[in-house]
Write a protein that holds these residues in place. Structure first.
Motif, PDB file in Angstrom:
ATOM      1  N   UNK A  83       0.689  -1.255   0.146  1.00 24.34           N
ATOM      2  CA  UNK A  83      -0.043  -0.065  -0.026  1.00 24.34           C
ATOM      3  C   UNK A  83       1.043   1.246   0.117  1.00 24.34           C
ATOM      4  N   UNK A  84       1.848   1.316   0.778  1.00 20.05           N
ATOM      5  CA  UNK A  84       2.911   2.355   0.799  1.00 20.05           C
ATOM      6  C   UNK A  84       3.568   2.755  -0.640  1.00 20.05           C
ATOM      7  N   UNK A  85       3.815   1.714  -1.405  1.00 20.66           N
ATOM      8  CA  UNK A  85       4.237   1.838  -2.640  1.00 20.66           C
ATOM      9  C   UNK A  85       3.149   2.098  -3.618  1.00 20.66           C
ATOM     10  N   UNK A  86       1.991   1.903  -3.365  1.00 21.96           N
ATOM     11  CA  UNK A  86       0.834   2.149  -4.350  1.00 21.96           C
ATOM     12  C   UNK A  86       0.601   3.435  -4.384  1.00 21.96           C
ATOM     13  N   UNK A  87       0.601   4.166  -3.013  1.00 18.65           N
ATOM     14  CA  UNK A  87       0.456   5.596  -2.887  1.00 18.65           C
ATOM     15  C   UNK A  87       1.375   6.231  -3.677  1.00 18.65           C
ATOM     16  N   UNK A  88       2.734   6.124  -3.463  1.00 20.91           N
ATOM     17  CA  UNK A  88       3.833   6.560  -4.069  1.00 20.91           C
ATOM     18  C   UNK A  88       3.753   6.546  -5.647  1.00 20.91           C
ATOM     19  N   UNK A  89       3.108   5.353  -6.168  1.00 19.94           N
ATOM     20  CA  UNK A  89       3.259   5.308  -7.556  1.00 19.94           C
ATOM     21  C   UNK A  89       2.160   5.647  -8.305  1.00 19.94           C
ATOM     22  N   UNK A  90       0.897   5.851  -7.638  1.00 23.87           N
ATOM     23  CA  UNK A  90      -0.337   6.631  -8.430  1.00 23.87           C
ATOM     24  C   UNK A  90       0.117   8.031  -8.457  1.00 23.87           C
ATOM     25  N   UNK A  91       0.645   8.727  -7.647  1.00 26.27           N
ATOM     26  CA  UNK A  91       0.934  10.259  -7.602  1.00 26.27           C
ATOM     27  C   UNK A  91       2.069  10.231  -8.836  1.00 26.27           C
ATOM     28  N   UNK A  92       3.275   9.238  -8.814  1.00 29.55           N
ATOM     29  CA  UNK A  92       4.028   9.480  -9.872  1.00 29.55           C
ATOM     30  C   UNK A  92       3.466   9.385 -11.277  1.00 29.55           C
ATOM     31  N   UNK A  93       2.490   8.702 -11.436  1.00 31.04           N
ATOM     32  CA  UNK A  93       1.648   8.278 -12.811  1.00 31.04           C
ATOM     33  C   UNK A  93       0.805   9.608 -13.089  1.00 31.04           C
ATOM     34  N   UNK A  94       0.087  10.265 -11.906  1.00 29.17           N
ATOM     35  CA  UNK A  94      -0.701  11.522 -12.219  1.00 29.17           C
ATOM     36  C   UNK A  94      -0.026  12.495 -12.581  1.00 29.17           C
ATOM     37  N   UNK A  95       1.609  12.798 -11.931  1.00 27.25           N
ATOM     38  CA  UNK A  95       2.253  13.705 -12.406  1.00 27.25           C
ATOM     39  C   UNK A  95       2.914  13.495 -13.592  1.00 27.25           C
ATOM     40  N   UNK A  96       3.056  12.174 -14.294  1.00 31.15           N
ATOM     41  CA  UNK A  96       3.493  12.092 -15.535  1.00 31.15           C
ATOM     42  C   UNK A  96       2.247  12.668 -16.457  1.00 31.15           C
ATOM     43  N   UNK A  97       1.175  12.153 -16.316  1.00 31.21           N
ATOM     44  CA  UNK A  97      -0.077  12.642 -17.110  1.00 31.21           C
ATOM     45  C   UNK A  97      -0.099  14.169 -16.940  1.00 31.21           C
ATOM     46  N   UNK A  98       0.074  14.619 -15.945  1.00 33.55           N
ATOM     47  CA  UNK A  98      -0.046  16.142 -15.724  1.00 33.55           C
ATOM     48  C   UNK A  98       0.879  16.968 -16.682  1.00 33.55           C
ATOM     49  N   UNK A  99       2.089  16.142 -17.046  1.00 33.00           N
ATOM     50  CA  UNK A  99       3.080  16.908 -17.717  1.00 33.00           C
ATOM     51  C   UNK A  99       3.013  16.386 -18.892  1.00 33.00           C
ATOM     52  N   UNK A 100       2.034  15.486 -19.420  1.00 34.78           N
ATOM     53  CA  UNK A 100       1.860  15.326 -20.929  1.00 34.78           C
ATOM     54  C   UNK A 100       2.761  14.127 -21.281  1.00 34.78           C
ATOM     55  N   UNK A 101       3.235  13.391 -20.236  1.00 34.49           N
ATOM     56  CA  UNK A 101       4.540  12.471 -20.586  1.00 34.49           C
ATOM     57  C   UNK A 101       4.199  11.216 -20.991  1.00 34.49           C
ATOM     58  N   UNK A 102       2.953  10.769 -21.046  1.00 35.91           N
ATOM     59  CA  UNK A 102       2.564   9.543 -21.271  1.00 35.91           C
ATOM     60  C   UNK A 102       2.041   9.361 -22.708  1.00 35.91           C
ATOM     61  N   UNK A 103       2.529   8.412 -23.496  1.00 39.67           N
ATOM     62  CA  UNK A 103       1.840   8.076 -24.927  1.00 39.67           C
ATOM     63  C   UNK A 103       1.500   6.653 -24.984  1.00 39.67           C
ATOM     64  N   UNK A 104       0.635   6.239 -25.577  1.00 48.00           N
ATOM     65  CA  UNK A 104       0.460   4.831 -26.022  1.00 48.00           C
ATOM     66  C   UNK A 104       0.489   4.685 -27.524  1.00 48.00           C
ATOM     67  N   UNK A 105       1.414   3.953 -27.656  1.00 47.24           N
ATOM     68  CA  UNK A 105       1.641   3.619 -29.171  1.00 47.24           C
ATOM     69  C   UNK A 105       1.924   1.974 -29.288  1.00 47.24           C
ATOM     70  N   UNK A 106       1.183   1.410 -30.269  1.00 47.90           N
ATOM     71  CA  UNK A 106       1.210  -0.201 -30.584  1.00 47.90           C
ATOM     72  C   UNK A 106       0.962  -0.949 -29.244  1.00 47.90           C
ATOM     73  N   UNK A 107      -0.047  -0.330 -28.407  1.00 50.57           N
ATOM     74  CA  UNK A 107      -0.453  -1.008 -27.306  1.00 50.57           C
ATOM     75  C   UNK A 107       0.692  -1.066 -26.021  1.00 50.57           C
ATOM     76  N   UNK A 108       1.702  -0.115 -26.268  1.00 47.31           N
ATOM     77  CA  UNK A 108       2.669   0.041 -25.394  1.00 47.31           C
ATOM     78  C   UNK A 108       2.593   1.393 -24.540  1.00 47.31           C
ATOM     79  N   UNK A 109       2.888   1.750 -23.485  1.00 45.86           N
ATOM     80  CA  UNK A 109       3.229   2.979 -22.788  1.00 45.86           C
ATOM     81  C   UNK A 109       4.427   3.424 -22.866  1.00 45.86           C
ATOM     82  N   UNK A 110       4.497   4.613 -23.773  1.00 43.09           N
ATOM     83  CA  UNK A 110       5.989   5.155 -23.629  1.00 43.09           C
ATOM     84  C   UNK A 110       5.806   6.332 -22.742  1.00 43.09           C
ATOM     85  N   UNK A 111       6.939   6.316 -21.976  1.00 37.32           N
ATOM     86  CA  UNK A 111       6.952   7.603 -21.099  1.00 37.32           C
ATOM     87  C   UNK A 111       8.297   8.492 -21.600  1.00 37.32           C
ATOM     88  N   UNK A 112       7.964   9.771 -21.912  1.00 36.23           N
ATOM     89  CA  UNK A 112       9.312  10.304 -22.508  1.00 36.23           C
ATOM     90  C   UNK A 112       9.412  11.899 -21.776  1.00 36.23           C
TER      91      UNK A 112
END
Ligand code: GRF
Length: 209
Positions: free
Chosen positions: A180-209
């Protein structure tokens, strides 16, 4: 300059520790400059502890309880949910301990918009008892996966995956705590990536750039 501001809705069914953690990080009360707006929290279970927590601690969050315990209630739930999604122009639907299965139709209509967190290293230990199943199996490494939702349960393009080591002194309780401790840290990380427009899906894979 590109505007990456994202409107999200959180779906939860139970305790809601992930939901509360996300609210704490991104609610407007705590961050006036956040690029993530939490437009609403939707709970499918009228008896869930998350409901009172949000009512008591976060009066500014739009809280909706749309009953969905039995499969027969799903159509009405998804109808209500769709209205909320349209009303607030939601970009991402965040499943944070949401324990029901959404219909294929709903998932396909919202493809690449629904994100789920699962307490194992998918594709290992799918299902609702992933932590216990990994512990009982005796694996030495389990972890947490955050992924986009597709019609197949606990599957879909993986956004982030991190391991948790199971030590000899661990019990099911200490393992749950670590996860649970790790989950909390990771969800924030993912939402931060989204908020910076850093996630893209191509060919069914997520790319973080
Ligand atoms: C979490 O372990 C999540 O990965 C799983 O359900 C649990 C919910 O916990 N899907 P909480 O309600 O966020 O405390």
């Amino acid at each position: 300059m590109k505007n990456f501001h994202k409107n999200i809705i959180i779906l939860a069914s139970g305790n809601g520790s992930n939901a509360i953690n996300i609210i704490n990080n991104f609610s407007s009360a705590n961050s006036s400059v956040s690029k993530i707006s939490i437009k609403a929290l939707v709970c499918n279970n009228p008896d869930a502890p998350i409901i009172d927590k949000v009512k008591n601690m976060y009066a500014d969050i739009n809280l909706y309880c749309l009953p969905f315990k039995k499969a027969a209630e799903r159509t009405l739930f998804e109808k209500g949910l769709t209205e909320i999604i349209n009303k607030y122009k939601i970009d991402y639907i965040i499943l944070a301990g949401f324990m029901k299965i959404l219909s294929n139709d709903f998932v396909l209509k919202n493809l690449n918009k629904i994100i789920n967190i699962h307490p194992s290293l998918l594709p290992a230990f799918k299902g609702t008892q992933a932590i216990k199943d990994a512990f009982d199996y005796g694996v030495k490494v389990t972890g947490v996966t955050i992924h986009f939702v597709i019609p197949e349960i606990d599957s879909g393009p993986i956004i982030l995956q991190e391991p948790v080591f199971i030590e000899e002194y661990d019990t099911i309780e200490t393992l749950e705590e670590k996860i649970h401790k790790l989950e909390h840290k990771m969800y924030i990380k993912v939402l931060e990536l989204i908020s910076c427009g850093k996630l893209k899906i191509a060919d069914n894979r997520v790319k973080i750039f």
